[in-house]
Enzyme design. Sequence first.
Site, PDB file in Angstrom:
ATOM      1  N   ALA A  24       0.812  -1.222   0.000  1.00 17.80           N
ATOM      2  CA  ALA A  24       0.000   0.000   0.000  1.00 17.80           C
ATOM      3  C   ALA A  24       0.846   1.275   0.000  1.00 17.80           C
ATOM      4  O   ALA A  24       0.406   2.331  -0.449  1.00 17.80           O
ATOM      5  CB  ALA A  24      -0.934  -0.011   1.215  1.00 17.80           C
ATOM      6  N   PHE A  35      -2.767   0.770   4.906  1.00 21.70           N
ATOM      7  CA  PHE A  35      -3.594   0.081   5.903  1.00 21.70           C
ATOM      8  C   PHE A  35      -3.063   0.301   7.306  1.00 21.70           C
ATOM      9  O   PHE A  35      -3.824   0.430   8.257  1.00 21.70           O
ATOM     10  CB  PHE A  35      -3.626  -1.432   5.598  1.00 21.70           C
ATOM     11  CG  PHE A  35      -4.405  -1.719   4.351  1.00 21.70           C
ATOM     12  CD1 PHE A  35      -3.763  -1.959   3.136  1.00 21.70           C
ATOM     13  CD2 PHE A  35      -5.785  -1.703   4.366  1.00 21.70           C
ATOM     14  CE1 PHE A  35      -4.488  -2.194   1.976  1.00 21.70           C
ATOM     15  CE2 PHE A  35      -6.527  -1.936   3.202  1.00 21.70           C
ATOM     16  CZ  PHE A  35      -5.868  -2.188   2.014  1.00 21.70           C
ATOM     17  N   ARG A  36      -1.705   0.337   7.434  1.00 23.30           N
ATOM     18  CA  ARG A  36      -1.101   0.454   8.769  1.00 23.30           C
ATOM     19  C   ARG A  36      -0.234   1.700   8.819  1.00 23.30           C
ATOM     20  O   ARG A  36      -0.128   2.415   7.829  1.00 23.30           O
ATOM     21  CB  ARG A  36      -0.298  -0.823   9.065  1.00 23.30           C
ATOM     22  CG  ARG A  36      -1.204  -2.047   9.135  1.00 23.30           C
ATOM     23  CD  ARG A  36      -0.445  -3.364   9.100  1.00 23.30           C
ATOM     24  NE  ARG A  36      -1.400  -4.454   8.912  1.00 23.30           N
ATOM     25  CZ  ARG A  36      -1.889  -4.815   7.721  1.00 23.30           C
ATOM     26  NH1 ARG A  36      -1.488  -4.184   6.621  1.00 23.30           N
ATOM     27  NH2 ARG A  36      -2.768  -5.780   7.596  1.00 23.30           N
ATOM     28  N   GLN A 102       0.242  -6.502  -3.619  1.00 25.49           N
ATOM     29  CA  GLN A 102      -0.805  -6.781  -2.638  1.00 25.49           C
ATOM     30  C   GLN A 102      -1.924  -5.758  -2.796  1.00 25.49           C
ATOM     31  O   GLN A 102      -2.961  -5.850  -2.156  1.00 25.49           O
ATOM     32  CB  GLN A 102      -0.258  -6.690  -1.208  1.00 25.49           C
ATOM     33  CG  GLN A 102       0.884  -7.628  -0.923  1.00 25.49           C
ATOM     34  CD  GLN A 102       1.552  -7.306   0.393  1.00 25.49           C
ATOM     35  OE1 GLN A 102       1.094  -7.760   1.455  1.00 25.49           O
ATOM     36  NE2 GLN A 102       2.618  -6.536   0.360  1.00 25.49           N
ATOM     37  N   ILE A 104      -4.977  -3.493  -4.384  1.00 21.24           N
ATOM     38  CA  ILE A 104      -6.205  -3.879  -5.119  1.00 21.24           C
ATOM     39  C   ILE A 104      -6.701  -2.706  -5.973  1.00 21.24           C
ATOM     40  O   ILE A 104      -7.811  -2.740  -6.482  1.00 21.24           O
ATOM     41  CB  ILE A 104      -7.308  -4.307  -4.113  1.00 21.24           C
ATOM     42  CG1 ILE A 104      -7.630  -3.164  -3.143  1.00 21.24           C
ATOM     43  CG2 ILE A 104      -6.886  -5.553  -3.359  1.00 21.24           C
ATOM     44  CD1 ILE A 104      -8.832  -3.461  -2.237  1.00 21.24           C
ATOM     45  N   HIS A 120      -3.838 -10.031  -3.964  1.00 24.73           N
ATOM     46  CA  HIS A 120      -5.044  -9.804  -3.157  1.00 24.73           C
ATOM     47  C   HIS A 120      -6.210  -9.401  -4.032  1.00 24.73           C
ATOM     48  O   HIS A 120      -7.137  -8.748  -3.568  1.00 24.73           O
ATOM     49  CB  HIS A 120      -4.772  -8.748  -2.072  1.00 24.73           C
ATOM     50  CG  HIS A 120      -3.782  -9.236  -1.055  1.00 24.73           C
ATOM     51  ND1 HIS A 120      -3.276  -8.440  -0.070  1.00 24.73           N
ATOM     52  CD2 HIS A 120      -3.182 -10.442  -0.896  1.00 24.73           C
ATOM     53  CE1 HIS A 120      -2.417  -9.141   0.670  1.00 24.73           C
ATOM     54  NE2 HIS A 120      -2.346 -10.353   0.179  1.00 24.73           N
ATOM     55  N   CYS A 128     -20.035 -12.827  -8.781  1.00 25.84           N
ATOM     56  CA  CYS A 128     -21.096 -13.574  -8.075  1.00 25.84           C
ATOM     57  C   CYS A 128     -20.491 -14.826  -7.452  1.00 25.84           C
ATOM     58  O   CYS A 128     -19.832 -15.621  -8.150  1.00 25.84           O
ATOM     59  CB  CYS A 128     -22.196 -13.984  -9.063  1.00 25.84           C
ATOM     60  SG  CYS A 128     -23.384 -15.136  -8.338  1.00 25.84           S
ATOM     61  N   CYS A 131     -22.300 -18.169  -9.228  1.00 21.49           N
ATOM     62  CA  CYS A 131     -22.134 -18.664 -10.607  1.00 21.49           C
ATOM     63  C   CYS A 131     -20.925 -18.063 -11.291  1.00 21.49           C
ATOM     64  O   CYS A 131     -20.626 -18.414 -12.435  1.00 21.49           O
ATOM     65  CB  CYS A 131     -23.407 -18.365 -11.420  1.00 21.49           C
ATOM     66  SG  CYS A 131     -23.550 -16.623 -11.871  1.00 21.49           S
ATOM     67  N   SER A 195       4.500  -3.295   4.752  1.00 26.64           N
ATOM     68  CA  SER A 195       4.936  -3.545   6.138  1.00 26.64           C
ATOM     69  C   SER A 195       5.347  -5.014   6.303  1.00 26.64           C
ATOM     70  O   SER A 195       5.866  -5.406   7.341  1.00 26.64           O
ATOM     71  CB  SER A 195       3.794  -3.218   7.108  1.00 26.64           C
ATOM     72  OG  SER A 195       2.667  -4.055   6.794  1.00 26.64           O
TER      73      SER A 195
HETATM   74  N1  APR Z   1       7.117   5.507   0.718  1.00 22.32           N
HETATM   75  C1  APR Z   1       7.622   4.396   1.313  1.00 22.32           C
HETATM   76  N2  APR Z   1       6.916   3.645   2.209  1.00 22.32           N
HETATM   77  C2  APR Z   1       5.666   4.077   2.512  1.00 22.32           C
HETATM   78  C3  APR Z   1       5.085   5.240   1.947  1.00 22.32           C
HETATM   79  C4  APR Z   1       5.872   5.960   1.014  1.00 22.32           C
HETATM   80  N3  APR Z   1       5.402   7.069   0.408  1.00 22.32           N
HETATM   81  N4  APR Z   1       3.830   5.401   2.483  1.00 22.32           N
HETATM   82  C5  APR Z   1       3.641   4.379   3.341  1.00 22.32           C
HETATM   83  N5  APR Z   1       4.737   3.590   3.369  1.00 22.32           N
HETATM   84  C6  APR Z   1       4.939   2.350   4.123  1.00 22.32           C
HETATM   85  C7  APR Z   1       4.362   2.384   5.536  1.00 22.32           C
HETATM   86  O1  APR Z   1       5.361   2.824   6.441  1.00 22.32           O
HETATM   87  C8  APR Z   1       4.003   0.912   5.754  1.00 22.32           C
HETATM   88  O2  APR Z   1       5.062   0.204   6.389  1.00 22.32           O
HETATM   89  O3  APR Z   1       4.217   1.364   3.437  1.00 22.32           O
HETATM   90  C9  APR Z   1       3.830   0.351   4.342  1.00 22.32           C
HETATM   91  C10 APR Z   1       2.398  -0.030   4.047  1.00 22.32           C
HETATM   92  O4  APR Z   1       2.095  -1.117   4.883  1.00 22.32           O
HETATM   93  P1  APR Z   1       0.574  -1.573   5.018  1.00 22.32           P
HETATM   94  O5  APR Z   1      -0.283  -0.371   5.183  1.00 22.32           O
HETATM   95  O6  APR Z   1       0.563  -2.665   6.041  1.00 22.32           O
HETATM   96  O7  APR Z   1       0.238  -2.148   3.584  1.00 22.32           O
HETATM   97  P2  APR Z   1       0.574  -3.590   3.033  1.00 22.32           P
HETATM   98  O8  APR Z   1       1.903  -4.056   3.524  1.00 22.32           O
HETATM   99  O9  APR Z   1       0.348  -3.524   1.571  1.00 22.32           O
HETATM  100  O10 APR Z   1      -0.601  -4.488   3.711  1.00 22.32           O
HETATM  101  C11 APR Z   1      -0.698  -5.836   3.261  1.00 22.32           C
HETATM  102  O11 APR Z   1      -2.747  -6.070   4.510  1.00 22.32           O
HETATM  103  O12 APR Z   1      -4.725  -5.070   5.044  1.00 22.32           O
HETATM  104  C12 APR Z   1      -4.169  -6.068   4.291  1.00 22.32           C
HETATM  105  O13 APR Z   1      -4.846  -6.964   2.243  1.00 22.32           O
HETATM  106  C13 APR Z   1      -4.404  -5.776   2.834  1.00 22.32           C
HETATM  107  O14 APR Z   1      -2.859  -5.842   0.981  1.00 22.32           O
HETATM  108  C14 APR Z   1      -3.016  -5.427   2.323  1.00 22.32           C
HETATM  109  C15 APR Z   1      -2.135  -6.242   3.243  1.00 22.32           C
END
Ligand code: APR
Length: 250
Positions: A24, A35-36, A102, A104, A120, A128, A131, A195
């Site tokens: 993300a 997300f985090r 990961q 979407i 993901h 659906c 079906c 993360s």
């Molecule tokens: N540059 C570098 N790193 C970044 C930036 C940026 N501009 N912005 C955010 N981050 C880092 C954050 O510090 C964090 O550690 O990106 C990481 C995003 O981690 P998450 O939010 O946990 O996202 P992700 O690792 O993709 O989560 C995995 O968890 O919620 C489920 O299915 C969902 O695909 C997701 C999966």
Amino acid sequence: DTDRIDAAASDLRAADAALALTGAGVSAPSGVPPFRGEDGVWSEYDPDAFDVWRFRREPGAFWADWLDLRADLLDADVEPNPAHDALADLSAAGHLDALVTQNIDGLHQEAGAEETVELHGNARRATCRNCGWTTSADDARERAESGDLPPRCDVCDGALKPDAVLFGEQLPRGALARARDLAADSDAMVVAGSSLTVEPAASLPAEAAETGATLILVNLEETPLDSRADYVFRADVTEVLPALREAVGE
Ligand code: APR
């Protein structure tokens, strides 16, 4: 950092097989909240509201919450950012065999990346459960917004589900197998904006390192893989990835 960027770039250029794994954090600069970390989605929404059991138990209430989450995650004007562009360029130039994501949001495809593996799923479609009939997420959203909670299948009236993988749901088998093969065969892996806390994606970098791949990690915060990585760039993906792309050259 330019020396380390140049060193990472020469390792990436020298690799016979290389791939990227994104999370993300790569879409965050486009305005898609991660997300985090601070102001992450899960500090505002309860992840349990979006697990597959809730979808099966109460698909209408699930969709009501999904519409809110989606509105925050995937604003209509969300665009690819320089991190997406750098990865798309690297794969077009043959320096990345695939982009395992990961995310979407479909932004890697919008940036022109050909070979993407969506671990993901993709929130731009809805399917659906009975079906397999599929429609666009926009169509499903319009049906939901006009009161169909859940939006229903045109063919068998079953409940539509967003194609994003929900907590507790199996990952698309083909995608996971392909991502594992790519990780096992890779000599270099760029891991950006994740993360690395959600399995099985989080194990892919370790699987690649076990077979000798050079790990290039780009993340604003620490990850469990930092100690295993050959390069850790504690910086913004929109700075490091374009610099890496530049240093790799043609
Ligand atoms: N540059 C570098 N790193 C970044 C930036 C940026 N501009 N912005 C955010 N981050 C880092 C954050 O510090 C964090 O550690 O990106 C990481 C995003 O981690 P998450 O939010 O946990 O996202 P992700 O690792 O993709 O989560 C995995 O968890 O919620 C489920 O299915 C969902 O695909 C997701 C999966």
